[in-house]
Design a protein around this motif. Structure first.
Motif, PDB file in Angstrom:
ATOM      1  N   MET A   1      49.127  33.825  50.966  1.00  0.00           N
ATOM      2  CA  MET A   1      47.873  34.550  50.827  1.00  0.00           C
ATOM      3  C   MET A   1      47.439  34.536  49.366  1.00  0.00           C
ATOM      4  N   ILE A   2      46.152  34.371  49.155  1.00  0.00           N
ATOM      5  CA  ILE A   2      45.605  34.335  47.801  1.00  0.00           C
ATOM      6  C   ILE A   2      44.414  35.286  47.721  1.00  0.00           C
ATOM      7  N   GLU A   3      44.427  36.147  46.730  1.00  0.00           N
ATOM      8  CA  GLU A   3      43.312  37.055  46.486  1.00  0.00           C
ATOM      9  C   GLU A   3      42.758  36.813  45.089  1.00  0.00           C
ATOM     10  N   LYS A   4      41.462  37.024  44.947  1.00  0.00           N
ATOM     11  CA  LYS A   4      40.793  36.850  43.655  1.00  0.00           C
ATOM     12  C   LYS A   4      40.081  38.134  43.282  1.00  0.00           C
ATOM     13  N   THR A   5      40.324  38.589  42.051  1.00  0.00           N
ATOM     14  CA  THR A   5      39.663  39.783  41.531  1.00  0.00           C
ATOM     15  C   THR A   5      38.843  39.394  40.313  1.00  0.00           C
ATOM     16  N   ALA A   6      37.538  39.621  40.384  1.00  0.00           N
ATOM     17  CA  ALA A   6      36.659  39.297  39.259  1.00  0.00           C
ATOM     18  C   ALA A   6      36.756  40.385  38.200  1.00  0.00           C
ATOM     19  N   LEU A   7      36.929  39.960  36.957  1.00  0.00           N
ATOM     20  CA  LEU A   7      37.006  40.876  35.829  1.00  0.00           C
ATOM     21  C   LEU A   7      35.794  40.635  34.932  1.00  0.00           C
ATOM     22  N   GLN A   8      35.791  41.205  33.751  1.00  0.00           N
ATOM     23  CA  GLN A   8      34.651  41.010  32.848  1.00  0.00           C
ATOM     24  C   GLN A   8      34.766  39.699  32.080  1.00  0.00           C
ATOM     25  N   ASP A   9      33.630  39.262  31.513  1.00  0.00           N
ATOM     26  CA  ASP A   9      33.564  38.076  30.647  1.00  0.00           C
ATOM     27  C   ASP A   9      33.992  36.793  31.345  1.00  0.00           C
ATOM     28  N   GLY A  10      33.799  36.732  32.658  1.00  0.00           N
ATOM     29  CA  GLY A  10      34.144  35.510  33.385  1.00  0.00           C
ATOM     30  C   GLY A  10      35.615  35.372  33.712  1.00  0.00           C
ATOM     31  N   TRP A  11      36.401  36.382  33.380  1.00  0.00           N
ATOM     32  CA  TRP A  11      37.822  36.354  33.712  1.00  0.00           C
ATOM     33  C   TRP A  11      38.020  36.679  35.189  1.00  0.00           C
ATOM     34  N   ASP A  12      38.959  35.975  35.812  1.00  0.00           N
ATOM     35  CA  ASP A  12      39.353  36.251  37.184  1.00  0.00           C
ATOM     36  C   ASP A  12      40.869  36.376  37.236  1.00  0.00           C
ATOM     37  N   LEU A  13      41.361  37.283  38.072  1.00  0.00           N
ATOM     38  CA  LEU A  13      42.791  37.448  38.295  1.00  0.00           C
ATOM     39  C   LEU A  13      43.101  37.020  39.720  1.00  0.00           C
ATOM     40  N   TYR A  14      44.009  36.049  39.854  1.00  0.00           N
ATOM     41  CA  TYR A  14      44.400  35.530  41.158  1.00  0.00           C
ATOM     42  C   TYR A  14      45.781  36.069  41.519  1.00  0.00           C
ATOM     43  N   THR A  15      45.929  36.521  42.756  1.00  0.00           N
ATOM     44  CA  THR A  15      47.217  36.997  43.258  1.00  0.00           C
ATOM     45  C   THR A  15      47.657  36.101  44.414  1.00  0.00           C
ATOM     46  N   VAL A  16      48.821  35.458  44.251  1.00  0.00           N
ATOM     47  CA  VAL A  16      49.361  34.542  45.251  1.00  0.00           C
ATOM     48  C   VAL A  16      50.636  35.172  45.806  1.00  0.00           C
TER      49      VAL A  16
ATOM     50  N   GLN B   1      43.837  29.920  25.006  1.00  0.00           N
ATOM     51  CA  GLN B   1      42.563  30.591  24.782  1.00  0.00           C
ATOM     52  C   GLN B   1      41.433  30.015  25.640  1.00  0.00           C
ATOM     53  N   VAL B   2      41.785  29.133  26.561  1.00  0.00           N
ATOM     54  CA  VAL B   2      40.790  28.419  27.361  1.00  0.00           C
ATOM     55  C   VAL B   2      40.518  29.166  28.669  1.00  0.00           C
ATOM     56  N   LEU B   3      39.255  29.169  29.095  1.00  0.00           N
ATOM     57  CA  LEU B   3      38.902  29.667  30.422  1.00  0.00           C
ATOM     58  C   LEU B   3      38.990  28.482  31.379  1.00  0.00           C
ATOM     59  N   TRP B   4      40.095  28.411  32.117  1.00  0.00           N
ATOM     60  CA  TRP B   4      40.355  27.283  33.002  1.00  0.00           C
ATOM     61  C   TRP B   4      39.542  27.404  34.293  1.00  0.00           C
ATOM     62  N   GLU B   5      39.126  26.279  34.822  1.00  0.00           N
ATOM     63  CA  GLU B   5      38.527  26.252  36.157  1.00  0.00           C
ATOM     64  C   GLU B   5      39.664  26.312  37.175  1.00  0.00           C
ATOM     65  N   VAL B   6      39.541  27.171  38.194  1.00  0.00           N
ATOM     66  CA  VAL B   6      40.643  27.397  39.135  1.00  0.00           C
ATOM     67  C   VAL B   6      40.198  27.091  40.567  1.00  0.00           C
ATOM     68  N   GLU B   7      41.068  26.380  41.266  1.00  0.00           N
ATOM     69  CA  GLU B   7      40.846  26.063  42.685  1.00  0.00           C
ATOM     70  C   GLU B   7      42.070  26.523  43.476  1.00  0.00           C
ATOM     71  N   PRO B   8      41.955  27.602  44.258  1.00  0.00           N
ATOM     72  CA  PRO B   8      43.086  28.048  45.082  1.00  0.00           C
ATOM     73  C   PRO B   8      43.321  27.080  46.241  1.00  0.00           C
ATOM     74  N   PHE B   9      44.568  27.019  46.727  1.00  0.00           N
ATOM     75  CA  PHE B   9      44.865  26.182  47.892  1.00  0.00           C
ATOM     76  C   PHE B   9      45.970  26.826  48.730  1.00  0.00           C
ATOM     77  N   GLU B  10      45.917  26.573  50.031  1.00  0.00           N
ATOM     78  CA  GLU B  10      46.970  26.991  50.963  1.00  0.00           C
ATOM     79  C   GLU B  10      47.246  25.813  51.881  1.00  0.00           C
ATOM     80  N   GLU B  11      48.463  25.273  51.818  1.00  0.00           N
ATOM     81  CA  GLU B  11      48.778  24.066  52.594  1.00  0.00           C
ATOM     82  C   GLU B  11      50.286  23.881  52.717  1.00  0.00           C
ATOM     83  N   ASN B  12      50.741  23.365  53.857  1.00  0.00           N
ATOM     84  CA  ASN B  12      52.135  22.947  54.062  1.00  0.00           C
ATOM     85  C   ASN B  12      53.161  23.993  53.637  1.00  0.00           C
ATOM     86  N   GLU B  13      52.979  25.216  54.118  1.00  0.00           N
ATOM     87  CA  GLU B  13      53.937  26.291  53.805  1.00  0.00           C
ATOM     88  C   GLU B  13      54.011  26.610  52.316  1.00  0.00           C
ATOM     89  N   THR B  14      52.996  26.221  51.578  1.00  0.00           N
ATOM     90  CA  THR B  14      52.899  26.586  50.164  1.00  0.00           C
ATOM     91  C   THR B  14      51.484  27.066  49.897  1.00  0.00           C
TER      92      THR B  14
END
Length: 343
Positions: free
Chosen positions: A1-16, A108-121
């Protein structure tokens, strides 16, 4: 399961989270691992990494808690190197030296993030391109870093990169581990393992002298699990230079498995590390003091330990170290796998 929480200044927190409850939290800013919850011998899930109580404190993050590090992890002497008969001047950020990619490194970089769920991972793919000349480095460096959480409680970090000009590259992650859970104790009572016969000698500015020393008959002999308190309490000039602990590069011994590990007898947590990197920097949190508000408590010396699997920037100035030059047409592909069990 993956959740995304939007924060300020374009920051996002992902929980896997995997089916066993193991939980990973990652910021898109710096690709920072802010929390990692794994079970102890009684099945209790607790956080085993150092992270700030307030996420905003990662904006500066001088200790690089949990961050992706690059373009070159470690210290580059005099903030410069020669490549193909050309001298490249980098930005200095530790005295006259260049540390962990400089002041605007990948932490210090704002990375582009792509969540994925596949093959028991499930996990996260992070993308970033460093433009030619950024930080002083040649080449457009295109990167893809993947965090994968498996159902058998493994965290795999896969680093891939390509370039259009020859350029030095060695990427790592700077997570501080403490297997006590909830930072109950320092790592002094935990046991560390590094499958290495040789480590680098450092000068007073923590720059490699170019010499490789034998780990045998020294506090740097971690070829079997050794309590870190035993290391810290041993008089040794190299430990003194590093601030009463280890901040050194170890070359892995070929064919040894695992490459590294950490064990906490009280919680029963065991972390083992596999990697196709040639070695690692082991850093025992010697520079930490009580000034930082972490999630569970204030920081203190030796509260965490980093296993920074990587090549070593001394290769830019000395022979005898693994090459870290990436050339056009090649792919940088390195993976480190952290496995969590109990005993």
């Amino acid at each position: 399961m993956i959740e995304k929480t939007a924060l300020q200044d374009g920051w996002d927190l992902y929980t896997v989270t995997n089916k066993k409850g193991m939980r990973l939290e990652v910021l898109n800013f710096g690709g920072i691992i802010t929390s990692l919850e794994v079970p102890d011998k009684d099945g209790n899930l607790e956080n085993i990494v150092l992270g700030y109580r307030n996420l905003q404190d990662y904006q500066d993050n001088p200790n690089y808690f949990g961050a992706l590090i690059g373009q070159v992890a470690g210290r580059i002497q005099e903030s410069k190197f020669e490549l193909d008969n050309e001298t490249f001047q980098l930005e200095a950020n530790e005295g006259k030296h260049h540390l962990h990619g400089g002041p605007e490194g990948f932490h210090q970089v704002l990375w582009e993030v792509e969540p994925f769920e596949e093959n028991e991972t499930n996990g996260l793919r992070l993308y970033h391109t460093s433009k030619d000349g950024e930080g002083g480095y040649p080449g457009n460096l295109t990167m893809n870093v993947t965090y994968t959480l498996t159902e058998d409680n493994k965290l795999a970090i896969l680093y891939k990169a390509t370039t259009d000009k020859a350029t030095p590259v060695t990427l790592t992650n700077h997570t501080y581990f403490n297997l006590s859970g909830g930072l109950k104790r320092t790592v002094a009572t935990q046991q560390a393992l590094v499958a290495s016969d040789q480590y680098t000698e450092l000068d007073e500015e923590l720059i490699s002298t170019g010499r490789l020393l034998d780990t045998a008959a020294s506090p740097f002999d971690l070829r079997s699990f050794k309590p870190l308190q035993e290391v810290f309490s041993t008089p040794h000039n190299q430990l003194r230079i590093a601030g009463a602990g280890i901040d050194h590069y170890f070359l892995f011994t070929n064919n040894e498995k695992p490459k590294a590990g950490l064990y906490d007898p009280e919680s029963g947590r065991l972390m083992t590390i596999e990697s196709n990197q040639p070695g690692l920097v082991l850093y025992t949190g010697n520079g930490l003091d009580n000034s930082l508000e972490l999630k569970e408590r204030k920081s203190e010396k030796h509260l965490g330990i980093c296993f920074e699997t990587q090549a070593f920037p001394a290769a830019l100035h000395h022979d005898g170290f693994p090459d870290l030059i990436l050339k056009p047409g090649e792919e940088y592909r390195k993976e480190t796998i952290f496995s969590f069990t109990t005993k």
